[in-house]
Design a protein around this motif. Structure first.
Motif, PDB file in Angstrom:
ATOM      1  N   SER A   1      -2.445 -14.862  38.062  1.00 23.67           N
ATOM      2  CA  SER A   1      -1.486 -15.709  38.773  1.00 23.67           C
ATOM      3  C   SER A   1      -0.571 -16.494  37.833  1.00 23.67           C
ATOM      4  O   SER A   1       0.369 -17.123  38.288  1.00 23.67           O
ATOM      5  CB  SER A   1      -2.226 -16.674  39.704  1.00 23.67           C
ATOM      6  OG  SER A   1      -3.158 -17.436  38.974  1.00 23.67           O
ATOM      7  N   GLU A   2      -0.852 -16.454  36.554  1.00 22.55           N
ATOM      8  CA  GLU A   2      -0.022 -17.172  35.589  1.00 22.55           C
ATOM      9  C   GLU A   2       0.628 -16.195  34.614  1.00 22.55           C
ATOM     10  O   GLU A   2       0.081 -15.138  34.317  1.00 22.55           O
ATOM     11  CB  GLU A   2      -0.865 -18.183  34.822  1.00 22.55           C
ATOM     12  CG  GLU A   2      -1.437 -19.272  35.718  1.00 22.55           C
ATOM     13  CD  GLU A   2      -2.330 -20.231  34.951  1.00 22.55           C
ATOM     14  OE1 GLU A   2      -2.324 -20.201  33.700  1.00 22.55           O
ATOM     15  OE2 GLU A   2      -3.045 -20.995  35.613  1.00 22.55           O
ATOM     16  N   GLU A   3       1.772 -16.590  34.100  1.00 20.16           N
ATOM     17  CA  GLU A   3       2.545 -15.734  33.202  1.00 20.16           C
ATOM     18  C   GLU A   3       1.745 -15.338  31.958  1.00 20.16           C
ATOM     19  O   GLU A   3       1.721 -14.171  31.571  1.00 20.16           O
ATOM     20  CB  GLU A   3       3.839 -16.449  32.799  1.00 20.16           C
ATOM     21  CG  GLU A   3       4.798 -15.583  32.028  1.00 20.16           C
ATOM     22  CD  GLU A   3       6.127 -16.281  31.792  1.00 20.16           C
ATOM     23  OE1 GLU A   3       6.564 -16.275  30.623  1.00 20.16           O
ATOM     24  OE2 GLU A   3       6.724 -16.800  32.750  1.00 20.16           O
ATOM     25  N   TYR A   4       1.068 -16.295  31.331  1.00 19.37           N
ATOM     26  CA  TYR A   4       0.291 -15.996  30.127  1.00 19.37           C
ATOM     27  C   TYR A   4      -0.828 -15.005  30.440  1.00 19.37           C
ATOM     28  O   TYR A   4      -1.060 -14.064  29.681  1.00 19.37           O
ATOM     29  CB  TYR A   4      -0.280 -17.276  29.511  1.00 19.37           C
ATOM     30  CG  TYR A   4      -1.091 -16.996  28.256  1.00 19.37           C
ATOM     31  CD1 TYR A   4      -0.453 -16.746  27.040  1.00 19.37           C
ATOM     32  CD2 TYR A   4      -2.473 -16.946  28.306  1.00 19.37           C
ATOM     33  CE1 TYR A   4      -1.190 -16.465  25.895  1.00 19.37           C
ATOM     34  CE2 TYR A   4      -3.218 -16.667  27.162  1.00 19.37           C
ATOM     35  CZ  TYR A   4      -2.576 -16.429  25.970  1.00 19.37           C
ATOM     36  OH  TYR A   4      -3.304 -16.143  24.844  1.00 19.37           O
ATOM     37  N   GLN A   5      -1.535 -15.211  31.553  1.00 28.98           N
ATOM     38  CA  GLN A   5      -2.601 -14.294  31.954  1.00 28.98           C
ATOM     39  C   GLN A   5      -2.046 -12.887  32.183  1.00 28.98           C
ATOM     40  O   GLN A   5      -2.684 -11.898  31.820  1.00 28.98           O
ATOM     41  CB  GLN A   5      -3.272 -14.771  33.243  1.00 28.98           C
ATOM     42  CG  GLN A   5      -4.107 -16.002  33.083  1.00 28.98           C
ATOM     43  CD  GLN A   5      -4.631 -16.494  34.429  1.00 28.98           C
ATOM     44  OE1 GLN A   5      -3.984 -16.348  35.461  1.00 28.98           O
ATOM     45  NE2 GLN A   5      -5.815 -17.085  34.403  1.00 28.98           N
ATOM     46  N   SER A   6      -0.874 -12.803  32.789  1.00 30.50           N
ATOM     47  CA  SER A   6      -0.252 -11.500  33.035  1.00 30.50           C
ATOM     48  C   SER A   6       0.040 -10.776  31.727  1.00 30.50           C
ATOM     49  O   SER A   6      -0.247  -9.588  31.574  1.00 30.50           O
ATOM     50  CB  SER A   6       1.054 -11.664  33.825  1.00 30.50           C
ATOM     51  OG  SER A   6       0.791 -12.140  35.115  1.00 30.50           O
ATOM     52  N   GLN A   7       0.607 -11.506  30.776  1.00 29.47           N
ATOM     53  CA  GLN A   7       0.921 -10.898  29.491  1.00 29.47           C
ATOM     54  C   GLN A   7      -0.349 -10.478  28.746  1.00 29.47           C
ATOM     55  O   GLN A   7      -0.393  -9.401  28.150  1.00 29.47           O
ATOM     56  CB  GLN A   7       1.743 -11.862  28.640  1.00 29.47           C
ATOM     57  CG  GLN A   7       3.137 -12.077  29.184  1.00 29.47           C
ATOM     58  CD  GLN A   7       3.932 -13.021  28.320  1.00 29.47           C
ATOM     59  OE1 GLN A   7       4.140 -12.754  27.141  1.00 29.47           O
ATOM     60  NE2 GLN A   7       4.372 -14.120  28.897  1.00 29.47           N
ATOM     61  N   LEU A   8      -1.374 -11.318  28.787  1.00 30.85           N
ATOM     62  CA  LEU A   8      -2.634 -11.004  28.113  1.00 30.85           C
ATOM     63  C   LEU A   8      -3.301  -9.783  28.754  1.00 30.85           C
ATOM     64  O   LEU A   8      -3.794  -8.893  28.056  1.00 30.85           O
ATOM     65  CB  LEU A   8      -3.567 -12.216  28.160  1.00 30.85           C
ATOM     66  CG  LEU A   8      -4.867 -12.113  27.383  1.00 30.85           C
ATOM     67  CD1 LEU A   8      -4.612 -11.830  25.903  1.00 30.85           C
ATOM     68  CD2 LEU A   8      -5.671 -13.397  27.550  1.00 30.85           C
ATOM     69  N   LEU A   9      -3.297  -9.720  30.077  1.00 30.99           N
ATOM     70  CA  LEU A   9      -3.877  -8.570  30.769  1.00 30.99           C
ATOM     71  C   LEU A   9      -3.114  -7.298  30.429  1.00 30.99           C
ATOM     72  O   LEU A   9      -3.719  -6.263  30.141  1.00 30.99           O
ATOM     73  CB  LEU A   9      -3.887  -8.802  32.284  1.00 30.99           C
ATOM     74  CG  LEU A   9      -4.507  -7.694  33.128  1.00 30.99           C
ATOM     75  CD1 LEU A   9      -5.963  -7.429  32.733  1.00 30.99           C
ATOM     76  CD2 LEU A   9      -4.415  -8.059  34.605  1.00 30.99           C
ATOM     77  N   ALA A  10      -1.796  -7.362  30.419  1.00 34.46           N
ATOM     78  CA  ALA A  10      -0.985  -6.187  30.060  1.00 34.46           C
ATOM     79  C   ALA A  10      -1.281  -5.763  28.623  1.00 34.46           C
ATOM     80  O   ALA A  10      -1.446  -4.573  28.342  1.00 34.46           O
ATOM     81  CB  ALA A  10       0.500  -6.493  30.237  1.00 34.46           C
ATOM     82  N   ALA A  11      -1.365  -6.722  27.711  1.00 37.54           N
ATOM     83  CA  ALA A  11      -1.610  -6.425  26.305  1.00 37.54           C
ATOM     84  C   ALA A  11      -2.990  -5.817  26.080  1.00 37.54           C
ATOM     85  O   ALA A  11      -3.171  -5.002  25.169  1.00 37.54           O
ATOM     86  CB  ALA A  11      -1.451  -7.684  25.457  1.00 37.54           C
TER      87      ALA A  11
END
Length: 154
Positions: free
Chosen positions: A37-47
């Motif tokens: 639900s957060e931008e940082y979490q999204s980027q970390l999950l994608a990475a």
């Protein structure tokens, strides 16, 4: 969806609630779906994703990190990716393996609310769930029943 070990949904704003509902439905039959639900979490999950994941990116017109950053990371990690967007959004298709469409009859700035977008997104996600469930119908009914029995102590 069948061959992925994990499904990750990348979205924002009002679409989060529909993505979380899809995640709940899939969990009822034992399939893990992450919805950061957060931008940082999204980027970390994608990475941290790889080809064993399936990514679903939900965006009406590709605003913010959903337009370039997240899809680019997923592409570099060889993550199969499905885009759910309006018919008017034309991203660099190199990032996506599939594209499913939402109703495009709403103007983001000249509307009372996102009625048709919400209804069409709910329809698309419910259709994905139904198709997945149907592929292994008997097993999924059994899993659902077994999980609920464990939860209720039967």
């Amino acid at each position: 969806m069948d061959s992925s070990q994990q499904i990750d949904i990348f979205t924002s704003a009002g679409h989060l609630f529909f993505a979380k509902n899809f995640s709940f439905q899939m969990l009822e039959i034992g399939k893990q779906v992450n919805v950061p639900s957060e931008e940082y979490q999204s980027q970390l999950l994608a990475a941290s994703s790889d080809s064993s994941h399936l990514a679903i990116v939900i965006t009406f017109n590709g605003r913010g990190i959903l337009s370039e950053k997240i899809p680019s990371i997923l592409h570099k990690n060889h993550v199969p990716t499905v885009l759910i967007s309006s018919t008017e959004y034309h991203p660099e298709i190199k990032y996506y393996d599939y594209q499913l469409f939402l109703s495009s009859k709403e103007n983001h700035y000249k509307k009372m609310s996102s009625y048709s977008t919400r209804l069409s997104l709910l329809f698309v996600l419910d259709t994905l769930y139904t198709a997945y469930f149907k592929r292994h119908y008997e097993d999924n009914i059994e899993k659902k029943t077994k999980y609920y029995k464990k939860m209720t102590g039967e």
